[in-house]
Write a protein that holds these residues in place. Structure first.
Motif, PDB file in Angstrom:
ATOM      1  N   SER A  98      10.208 -22.666  -2.124  1.00 41.36           N
ATOM      2  CA  SER A  98       9.176 -23.703  -2.125  1.00 41.36           C
ATOM      3  C   SER A  98       9.781 -25.014  -1.633  1.00 41.36           C
ATOM      4  O   SER A  98      11.002 -25.177  -1.590  1.00 41.36           O
ATOM      5  N   GLY A  99       8.920 -25.950  -1.294  1.00 40.16           N
ATOM      6  CA  GLY A  99       9.386 -27.232  -0.791  1.00 40.16           C
ATOM      7  C   GLY A  99      10.319 -27.924  -1.773  1.00 40.16           C
ATOM      8  O   GLY A  99      11.349 -28.480  -1.399  1.00 40.16           O
ATOM      9  N   LYS A 100       9.950 -27.816  -3.042  1.00 42.96           N
ATOM     10  CA  LYS A 100      10.738 -28.499  -4.058  1.00 42.96           C
ATOM     11  C   LYS A 100      12.122 -27.855  -4.187  1.00 42.96           C
ATOM     12  O   LYS A 100      13.141 -28.543  -4.283  1.00 42.96           O
ATOM     13  N   GLU A 101      12.117 -26.532  -4.151  1.00 47.47           N
ATOM     14  CA  GLU A 101      13.392 -25.820  -4.254  1.00 47.47           C
ATOM     15  C   GLU A 101      14.286 -26.163  -3.067  1.00 47.47           C
ATOM     16  O   GLU A 101      15.483 -26.372  -3.208  1.00 47.47           O
ATOM     17  N   LYS A 102      13.673 -26.188  -1.900  1.00 42.67           N
ATOM     18  CA  LYS A 102      14.454 -26.513  -0.701  1.00 42.67           C
ATOM     19  C   LYS A 102      15.065 -27.901  -0.821  1.00 42.67           C
ATOM     20  O   LYS A 102      16.215 -28.122  -0.457  1.00 42.67           O
ATOM     21  N   LYS A 103      14.269 -28.819  -1.348  1.00 39.26           N
ATOM     22  CA  LYS A 103      14.748 -30.186  -1.454  1.00 39.26           C
ATOM     23  C   LYS A 103      15.953 -30.267  -2.378  1.00 39.26           C
ATOM     24  O   LYS A 103      16.959 -30.896  -2.071  1.00 39.26           O
ATOM     25  N   THR A 104      15.831 -29.586  -3.531  1.00 34.42           N
ATOM     26  CA  THR A 104      16.958 -29.559  -4.456  1.00 34.42           C
ATOM     27  C   THR A 104      18.173 -28.930  -3.789  1.00 34.42           C
ATOM     28  O   THR A 104      19.295 -29.424  -3.899  1.00 34.42           O
ATOM     29  N   ALA A 105      17.937 -27.807  -3.082  1.00 36.82           N
ATOM     30  CA  ALA A 105      19.040 -27.095  -2.453  1.00 36.82           C
ATOM     31  C   ALA A 105      19.743 -27.994  -1.444  1.00 36.82           C
ATOM     32  O   ALA A 105      20.972 -28.098  -1.435  1.00 36.82           O
ATOM     33  N   VAL A 106      18.957 -28.677  -0.620  1.00 35.72           N
ATOM     34  CA  VAL A 106      19.562 -29.530   0.395  1.00 35.72           C
ATOM     35  C   VAL A 106      20.316 -30.685  -0.242  1.00 35.72           C
ATOM     36  O   VAL A 106      21.427 -31.028   0.176  1.00 35.72           O
ATOM     37  N   SER A 107      19.745 -31.244  -1.300  1.00 32.91           N
ATOM     38  CA  SER A 107      20.448 -32.374  -1.908  1.00 32.91           C
ATOM     39  C   SER A 107      21.755 -31.894  -2.547  1.00 32.91           C
ATOM     40  O   SER A 107      22.755 -32.614  -2.539  1.00 32.91           O
ATOM     41  N   TYR A 108      21.761 -30.670  -3.038  1.00 28.64           N
ATOM     42  CA  TYR A 108      23.018 -30.147  -3.585  1.00 28.64           C
ATOM     43  C   TYR A 108      24.035 -29.952  -2.462  1.00 28.64           C
ATOM     44  O   TYR A 108      25.204 -30.312  -2.599  1.00 28.64           O
TER      45      TYR A 108
END
Lengths: 286, 438, 302
Positions: free
Chosen positions: B333-343
């Motif tokens: 999901s968009g939110k998961e992707k965002k977290t993943a990228v920020s990590y």
């Protein structure tokens, strides 16, 4: 189907009691073949990781430790045990319920559909579950059930149906017709006869197939391997397998995991050996 | 069971069954599952596991609202698990991989997210990574993965104690190596440990020999799909030399059944059962974990792959993996992707991450590390790896990763046959040519 | 599951046999997870599918590849060899042990109890035990220093095959021993008494009474052994993974490796179909030529 009771005792016993040194030698040899690995597993699981490298592999450990067992228990062993129990209970109950119904219908019914169903199950005995793993994976993935315990329960139960039905059918056929007839005369329908007559009478056969199916599901490996992945859904055989990978060359710990995973079945064997054995030779042992 | 009325047992059972099945059915998890509420990450055991664990812990402490949940897998089953899970639409959000042909099949199936826009938006992040490393994850000009640990050249480890006892020196040439085989065999010590059961360790020998004999060109032809490339003289000769080494008894007894996943080959080295081991730089971490004293006391030696007389390949060339990578699932999901990228941006390769990698003997492919390298507690090893990578004209990605997975798998199967002496070098070349033509 | 109320009424109303609806849940479950997959595997065998994208139709490519592949042919041959060798090893051992523990001496009963233990261990656990036990460096043979035990059990292709046969026998001999034990105990004692009066020795009794009387047990046990070793997967997968080389890459292993490691699900499906076909064929042949079905119906009437 039940445990083999010593019939026509006296004369047979006399013959069977004669000594047989050659046989005894062979028997002892196989005993060693069975016991040496088991013994090695037990003593090694009590060694420390360092002790494993320099000890005589068959000697009793000089300072036995339960450290390995603690390590295994600390690795969520309880959860895997629970998963295995859930999968086993779920699959066994499911297969028992549907198979008993089917067996009753096949024995007490006449229709062509029923005869056809029974033949299908007989044919099904020859379908190897290994050969269906790719499409089963495909189905489970499409049904959004991948990585759930139900994904293991349903196919495991399905593949246990043919043999379970066969054994129950063989057993129900032995129930005298008159019993059913007299109940029918009292106005009982099939559901009542199934519940109040067939079910109580089938108790030995049911116990037998329960144990047989349960052990098979408990020890099943391929379905969990392909159809689940996360630790949350891991069952014991899969745990033992992945544990050995995680613990590199910590052989004592790996073997402790092996022992712990086998313990529940061993306990069952100690309590209900006779039923378990008749369960395992179910349908073949006659 | 005796005593309990059967029918009540059954009735109770039916209820339990219904509960079990519904409970299990409803636990169907989406990508965001896992034990916590965090983003699911899949990574490999051994190698950089310690760093990954520490990093996850640190990240989750600092970002309770954007947690990551990291799960570890053994190398060999990992590829199968990842594929079945992703194929079933149930894969992790972030997954470790090797780039190359393996990652490409995920990209082709639309399962890996394009990270180029994020990298372009954050030039500081992108520019810190060695551009050459990103080549392994770049397809059609788009980047689908970023490195997550260190460069992984393959080196020859040796047990200094055993060498000292035998009065031997690390091999500089193929002849030296064959002589060492004799020396150690006479001492009753296995000359070379190897996890041949996993097959891919076999490949490191072929890769290095082919490079030393024919230079990087030989594999370039193969990768380009040139007809008959597998029958080139360099491949043929390398395959022959492998036979020569096996027949001379170079590898530890039973090497064909030793799994590389369980760190057994490394254990043979540090328990003094074997004198040498050709392994990727992650072997250092495995040995350090298994026998920290052995390493601390300086008994572990390392050197480059020996030269082959008359060969075209530079002795400084290395093979291995530029790094392992993290890729983001396109299904997340968009939110998961965002977290993943920020990590990936802020968690991976931050100061403590780099420190942990260095402690484990991993040299991350990022710029400006000199100060950290010097102050680490194992500077010899780190500067060796760093220098090796820096000075290499050619850093060849492992062939099984560089080729498409089907051919890679055929290669491992046939190479295994070659090591076992089931097929001759000539047959090996012919069979590989046939597999490549498919 | 079906609704008992409604169909129960229907059942009691019909004058004759039990209603089909009672068999429906079993049929449905079995169809969904055993029959439908058979159809799907047939379809997949004509597609190209790497497990990630969607299957795409390729016609008979997979079949041509599977049937001409050296590796798959080798797997087929290896499977046949494994079946025969396993049968040759397991049958005499379990027959003799079974007859022996059919005796009623207490120590023999005790032996039977111990013999049975391997059957309780899961295939995965069992394979892990032997993998470690036979490890060339840290296993029992290597550390004990007994030349007899110190071999390259799992690393030498020839030896690995026979080691696999042994480990599988270790797991399954108990089961077949049980079958023979039960079979022997059913032989009427009067037969032996008559023979003893005629002065027949132990060996003659074994040959002329025990063996012929056990023929159905032999057929049953052999059928299970042969069909079982055709599909044997778990132990081999954990123990050797099909290696070294192709030494233990039996048909099910070949299918697994092709499908889940080389990601050629289509070709692996073709191998699956072969597996099913061989299994069915084998069962039919045995049933036809051994009187297995006659025996079954006989048993059913017992």
């Amino acid at each position: 189907m039940s445990a083999h009771s010593p019939t026509s005792h006296a004369p047979a016993a006399r013959r069977l009691r004669r000594g047989n040194p050659l046989g005894a030698l062979g028997g002892l040899l196989w005993l060693l073949v069975v016991l040496v690995p088991v013994y090695w597993v037990l003593v090694t699981s009590l060694r420390s990781r360092e002790g494993f490298f320099d000890a005589n592999p068959l000697a009793v450990p000089s300072s036995p430790t339960l450290e390995n067992y603690r390590l295994v228990l600390d690795h969520d062993f309880g959860r895997y045990l629970l998963n295995s129990a859930l999968v086993t209970a779920g699959a066994t109950l499911l297969v028992l319920a549907v198979s008993f119904l089917a067996a009753y219908a096949i024995v007490r019914g006449t229709g062509r559909l029923l005869r056809w169903t029974f033949s299908l199950f007989l044919l099904g005995l020859a379908i190897p579950l290994q050969a269906t793993i790719i499409p089963v994976y495909y189905l489970i993935a499409k049904a959004q059930m991948y990585d759930t315990l139900a994904a293991v329960i349903l196919p495991s139960a399905a593949f246990a149906i043919p043999l379970t039905v066969l054994i129950l059918v063989n057993f129900l056929r032995d129930v005298p017709d008159e019993l059913f007839e007299s109940m029918r005369a009292d106005g009982a329908g099939h559901w009542r006869m199934l519940w109040s007559l067939a079910l109580p009478l089938s108790r030995p056969a049911l116990i037998t197939v329960t144990l047989y199916d349960a052990l098979n599901v408990w020890n099943g490996f391929l379905f969990p391997l392909i159809l689940t992945q996360s630790p949350d859904q891991r069952v014991l055989p899969l745990f033992v397998w992945s544990f050995q990978g995680e613990f590199t060359i910590n052989v004592p710990a790996v073997l402790a995991a092996v022992v712990l995973s086998t313990l529940p079945v061993l306990a069952l064997y100690a309590v209900g050996r006779r039923q378990l054995i008749s369960g395992l030779t179910a349908g073949f042992g006659k | 069971m005796a005593g309990v009325p059967l029918r009540s047992t059954l009735a109770a059972g039916a209820v339990a069954l219904a509960l079990t099945v519904t409970a299990c059915g409803s636990s169907g998890r989406t990508v965001s599952g896992g034990s916590g509420d965090g983003v699911l990450v899949w990574a490999l055991t051994q190698g950089s596991e310690t760093t990954f664990r520490a990093s996850a812990k640190e990240w989750n402490k600092a970002h309770p609202d954007r947690k990551i949940d990291i799960q570890f897998f053994q190398n060999d089953p990992y590829k199968q698990k990842l594929r079945t899970a992703v194929g079933a639409g149930n894969g992790p959000v972030l997954f470790e991989n090797w780039g190359g042909g393996g990652l490409k099949s995920y990209v082709d199936a639309g399962k890996a997210a394009d990270l180029t826009p994020e990298l372009e938006k954050n030039p500081r992040w992108k520019n810190r990574i060695f551009p050459s490393v990103l080549r392994s994850t770049t397809f059609d000009g788009k980047i689908y993965g970023v490195p997550a640990n260190g460069v992984q050249p393959v080196v020859l480890y040796y047990n200094k104690q055993l060498f000292k006892k035998a009065g031997a020196r690390p091999p500089k040439s193929w002849e030296d190596l064959l002589a060492l085989v004799k020396t150690f065999k006479a001492e009753g010590i296995a000359p070379l440990a190897m996890g041949g059961g996993s097959k891919w360790p076999d490949l490191m020998w072929l890769e290095y020999l082919v490079d030393r004999i024919g230079g990087p060109r030989a594999f370039a032809d193969i990768a380009a799909g040139k007809k008959g490339a597998w029958s080139a003289p360099a491949i043929r000769k390398a395959a022959g030399m492998i036979r020569q080494l096996v027949e001379a008894g170079g590898f530890a007894k039973g090497f064909t059944s030793v799994s590389a996943d369980t760190g057994q080959a490394e254990a043979q080295l540090y328990t003094g059962k074997a004198a040498m081991l050709l392994q990727g730089s992650w072997g250092y971490g495995t040995i350090r974990t298994g026998a920290s004293k052995f390493v601390a006391e300086g008994h572990l030696g390392w050197t480059g792959f020996p030269a082959v007389k008359g060969g075209k390949g530079d002795v400084k060339n290395v093979v291995g993996n530029p790094a392992n990578f993290y890729s983001v699932s396109a299904q997340a999901s968009g939110k998961e992707k965002k977290t993943a990228v920020s990590y990936l941006k802020d968690g991976v390769y931050n100061d403590s991450y780099v420190d942990n990698l260095l402690k484990g003997g991993d040299v991350p492919p990022v710029k400006n590390l000199d100060a950290e390298l010097k102050s680490a507690d194992n500077p010899d090893w780190l500067s060796y790896v760093y220098g090796l990578t820096r000075d290499a004209d050619s850093f060849q990605l492992s062939w099984d990763q560089a080729l498409d997975p089907e051919l890679g798998d055929a290669l491992l199967t046939h190479l295994d046959q070659l090591f076992l002496g089931k097929i001759s070098p000539k047959q090996f070349c012919a069979q590989m040519d046939r597999a490549a033509a498919k | 599951m079906s609704a008992p109320g409604a169909s129960g009424a229907a059942g009691s109303r019909s004058s004759g046999g039990a209603p089909f609806v009672m068999a429906a849940p079993a049929l449905a479950l079995f169809s969904l997870f055993a029959l439908v997959p058979m159809a799907i595997v047939g379809y997949l065998s004509f597609t190209r599918w790497n497990g990630l994208g969607s299957p795409s139709w390729t016609g008979s490519d997979n079949w041509r590849e599977a049937l001409t592949s050296d590796v798959t042919r080798h797997a087929l041959w290896l499977t046949a060899k494994f079946m025969v060798v396993s049968w040759l090893v397991q049958t005499p051992v379990s027959l003799l042990l079974g007859v022996f523990v059919a005796g009623r001496q207490r120590y023999r009963t005790l032996l039977a109890v111990v013999y049975f233990v391997p059957m309780l261990i899961s295939a995965a656990a069992l394979a892990i035990i032997f993998k470690n036990l036979l490890d060339p460096n840290f296993g029992l043979g290597a550390t004990l220093g007994l030349p007899l035990l110190d071999h390259n059990w799992l690393g030498d292709p020839q030896l690995a095959f026979y080691t696999t046969v042994f480990v599988v026998a270790w797991q399954f001999v108990p089961f077949h021993t049980l079958l023979y034990q039960a079979g022997t105990r059913q032989i009427p004692a009067s037969l032996y008494e008559a023979a003893a009066i005629d002065g027949a020795g132990r060996l003659a009794q074994f040959r002329h009474i025990t063996l012929p009387q056990l023929r159905y047990t032999i057929v049953t046990s052999s059928t299970l052994m042969l069909v079982g070793s055709l599909t044997y997967f778990d132990v081999v997968f954990v123990l050797t993974g099909g290696g070294p080389g192709l030494a233990t890459r039996f048909l099910p292993l070949d299918m697994y490796i092709t499908g889940f490691q080389s990601n050629e699900m289509g070709r692996a499906s073709a191998i699956s179909v072969v597996l099913v076909a061989v299994g069915l064929l084998l069962s039919l042949i045995i049933v036809r030529f051994s009187g297995f079905s006659r025996m079954r119906s006989q048993q059913a009437g017992m």
